[in-house]
Design an enzyme around this catalytic site. Structure first.
Site, mmCIF file in Angstrom:
data_model
loop_
_atom_site.group_PDB
_atom_site.id
_atom_site.type_symbol
_atom_site.label_atom_id
_atom_site.label_comp_id
_atom_site.label_asym_id
_atom_site.label_seq_id
_atom_site.Cartn_x
_atom_site.Cartn_y
_atom_site.Cartn_z
ATOM 1 N NE ARG A 129 -24.283 -10.387 -0.456
ATOM 2 C CZ ARG A 129 -23.408 -11.376 -0.548
ATOM 3 N NH1 ARG A 129 -23.588 -12.019 -1.650
ATOM 4 N NH2 ARG A 129 -22.652 -11.804 0.316
ATOM 5 C CD GLU B 254 -27.100 -18.647 1.970
ATOM 6 O OE1 GLU B 254 -28.281 -18.507 1.294
ATOM 7 O OE2 GLU B 254 -26.389 -17.569 1.695
ATOM 8 N NE ARG C 267 -27.164 -10.991 -5.314
ATOM 9 C CZ ARG C 267 -26.845 -11.784 -4.395
ATOM 10 N NH1 ARG C 267 -27.722 -12.226 -3.458
ATOM 11 N NH2 ARG C 267 -25.836 -12.582 -4.439
#
Length: 152
Positions: A35, A43, A77
């Site tokens: 990330r 999104e 992540r």
């Protein structure tokens, strides 16, 4: 204290702020889902979600990336400062109007706010919309709608 800088190859782009990189040598590499630190991209289903992903792909896909890991997020992540081809990915995404500065994680990146203000003033990317919706607002709204839909 940040972890050591990693040099990796970007092998997948998931959205405008998430990618997968292969780090290490050919006989002993590790795939890492990343990330990009300090930003939040639209999104996939949101306006500019696909354009943001495409912009990140142009910057990083099949490129060497320098990663400075910061932490792990709640999804496992690695959150990292990312440079692809010498370009600061967070700055490039924000400057092109393809991501928001995520203020809780951008306190050490004041230049990002300047880039965002410029993109907004020039109505670049997502700022060309009359009322762009931040991805955290979009996620919150849709999570609430889904939970209401399942209880009906």
């Amino acid at each position: 204290m940040p972890l050591a800088t990693l040099i990796c190859l970007v092998v997948a782009i998931h959205d405008g702020d998430t990618l997968t990189a292969r780090c290490g040598n050919a006989t002993n590499y590790q795939q890492v889902r990343l990330r990009v630190a300090a930003i939040d991209a639209p999104e996939s289903q949101q306006a500019f979600g696909q354009k943001s992903r495409e912009h990140l792909a142009r910057l990083c896909f099949r490129q060497q990336a320098m990663l400075q890991p910061v932490e792990k997020d709640k999804y496992g992540r690695t959150v990292a400062h990312v440079r692809c081809g010498g370009t600061d990915v967070a700055a490039a995404q924000v400057g092109a109007g393809m991501a928001w500065v995520y203020m809780p994680y951008a306190v050490d990146r004041p230049g990002l706010t300047v880039l965002q203000d410029r993109a907004r003033a020039q109505r670049t990317g997502l700022w060309s919309q009359p009322r762009p919706q931040a991805p955290w607002t979009y996620r919150h709204k849709h999570a609430r709608q889904e939970s209401q839909g399942s209880s009906a």
